[in-house]
Design an enzyme around this catalytic site. Sequence first.
Site, short mmCIF file in Angstrom:
data_model
loop_
_atom_site.label_atom_id
_atom_site.label_comp_id
_atom_site.label_asym_id
_atom_site.label_seq_id
_atom_site.Cartn_x
_atom_site.Cartn_y
_atom_site.Cartn_z
CE LYS A 13 51.07 56.66 34.62
NZ LYS A 13 52.05 56.60 33.51
NE ARG A 88 46.07 55.21 30.29
CZ ARG A 88 46.85 54.43 31.04
NH1 ARG A 88 46.47 54.03 32.21
NH2 ARG A 88 48.03 54.09 30.59
NE ARG A 122 57.01 49.22 31.06
CZ ARG A 122 55.95 50.01 31.19
NH1 ARG A 122 55.78 50.73 32.29
NH2 ARG A 122 55.09 50.11 30.22
NE ARG A 155 53.03 47.20 30.14
CZ ARG A 155 52.57 48.32 30.70
NH1 ARG A 155 52.91 48.61 31.95
NH2 ARG A 155 51.78 49.14 30.04
NE ARG A 166 51.62 51.93 26.51
CZ ARG A 166 52.79 51.52 27.01
NH1 ARG A 166 53.69 50.98 26.22
NH2 ARG A 166 53.04 51.67 28.28
P1 ADP Z 1 54.58 53.96 34.29
O1 ADP Z 1 53.87 53.21 35.40
O2 ADP Z 1 54.42 55.45 34.42
O3 ADP Z 1 54.24 53.47 32.92
P2 ADP Z 1 56.96 52.58 35.27
O4 ADP Z 1 56.91 52.81 36.73
O5 ADP Z 1 56.62 51.22 34.76
O6 ADP Z 1 56.14 53.72 34.47
O7 ADP Z 1 58.45 52.96 34.78
C1 ADP Z 1 58.82 52.81 33.42
C2 ADP Z 1 60.22 52.20 33.34
O8 ADP Z 1 61.18 53.16 33.79
C3 ADP Z 1 60.42 50.94 34.22
O9 ADP Z 1 61.31 50.10 33.53
C4 ADP Z 1 61.06 51.50 35.51
O10 ADP Z 1 61.91 50.54 36.12
C5 ADP Z 1 61.86 52.69 34.97
N1 ADP Z 1 61.87 53.86 35.86
C6 ADP Z 1 60.89 54.26 36.70
N2 ADP Z 1 61.25 55.42 37.32
C7 ADP Z 1 62.48 55.74 36.84
C8 ADP Z 1 63.40 56.81 37.10
N3 ADP Z 1 63.09 57.79 37.95
N4 ADP Z 1 64.58 56.83 36.43
C9 ADP Z 1 64.87 55.83 35.55
N5 ADP Z 1 64.06 54.79 35.26
C10 ADP Z 1 62.88 54.74 35.91
P1 AMP Z 2 49.44 51.11 31.99
O1 AMP Z 2 49.78 49.86 32.75
O2 AMP Z 2 48.93 52.21 32.87
O3 AMP Z 2 50.55 51.55 31.08
O4 AMP Z 2 48.19 50.72 31.05
C1 AMP Z 2 48.31 49.73 30.06
C2 AMP Z 2 47.10 49.76 29.13
O5 AMP Z 2 45.91 49.43 29.85
C3 AMP Z 2 46.80 51.10 28.47
O6 AMP Z 2 47.60 51.35 27.31
C4 AMP Z 2 45.30 50.91 28.11
O7 AMP Z 2 45.16 50.05 27.00
C5 AMP Z 2 44.78 50.16 29.34
N1 AMP Z 2 44.33 51.09 30.39
C6 AMP Z 2 44.90 51.29 31.61
N2 AMP Z 2 44.23 52.22 32.32
C7 AMP Z 2 43.22 52.63 31.52
C8 AMP Z 2 42.19 53.60 31.65
N3 AMP Z 2 42.05 54.34 32.76
N4 AMP Z 2 41.32 53.76 30.61
C9 AMP Z 2 41.41 53.02 29.49
N5 AMP Z 2 42.37 52.12 29.28
C10 AMP Z 2 43.27 51.90 30.28
#
Ligand code: ADP
Ligand code: AMP
Length: 212
Positions: A13, A88, A122, A155, A166
């Site tokens: 995302k 969420r 990641r 992270r 999660r």
């Molecule tokens: P989210 O925001 O949904 O948690 P991220 O955008 O941080 O996900 O992506 C999760 C991990 O996967 C990151 O390390 C990113 O570089 C990688 N990634 C994102 N999109 C793809 C894809 N289409 N194919 C492979 N790896 C991806």
């Molecule tokens: P993300 O960066 O989207 O993976 O979010 C990281 C963490 O932030 C999540 O695991 C939650 O602990 C917190 N968080 C992010 N967005 C929300 C939300 N909309 N509601 C509650 N917690 C959130």
Amino acid sequence: MKLVFLGPPGAGKGTQAELLRKNYGFDHISTGEVLRQEIKKNTKLGKKVEEYVNKGALAPDPIVTKIIKKWLNELDSKKGIVLDGFPRNLNQAESLEEDIKIDYVLYFDLDEKNIIKRLSNRLYCPNCKKFYNLKYNPPKEDKLCDNCKNELIRRNDDSPEAIKKRLKVYTENTHPLVKHYEQEEILIHIDASKNINEVFNQVIERINIEKT
Ligand code: ADP
Ligand code: AMP
């Protein structure tokens, strides 16, 4: 155009929201990122949410809802907005509906095996907030950010225990929103298992926007 990005952790995302920002001038907010920055700066808010975020639980609804409402209120968006990681749960979705009308909810669908592969590889630049992946999207130089050369870190919530938590939280609290938005007839299904460019092409095609 007002978009919500919905999907499990690691579905891509943030990566896709960043591409919409870079290529199409969308404004992007990630509630997770706002909370991480507050934690990093050790603010009062950061201290309140640190434990939830690090262990992979949801932060309390009033806190995240307030962040989103303030952002929406101060926004002067010309092109469009992406809410990444909000709402969420159903309660957050209902709060959002009080304030704005969402055009589309993009549901990034990815299976658990791929989620774990992506999250466990990641890396993250805490300075420019860019995400990398050792396997799929590596930095040019070993563990250094391409943009600012800051050292890349993992992270805290990408530990195996927090990933497990999660995924459970996602299944129980967030996934039911897929049905909710399906009923509202604004859900768009994205196959998030493709590579980054292929996923972006699906996004562009499905929301039907032209580059300006
Ligand atoms: P989210 O925001 O949904 O948690 P991220 O955008 O941080 O996900 O992506 C999760 C991990 O996967 C990151 O390390 C990113 O570089 C990688 N990634 C994102 N999109 C793809 C894809 N289409 N194919 C492979 N790896 C991806
Ligand atoms: P993300 O960066 O989207 O993976 O979010 C990281 C963490 O932030 C999540 O695991 C939650 O602990 C917190 N968080 C992010 N967005 C929300 C939300 N909309 N509601 C509650 N917690 C959130």
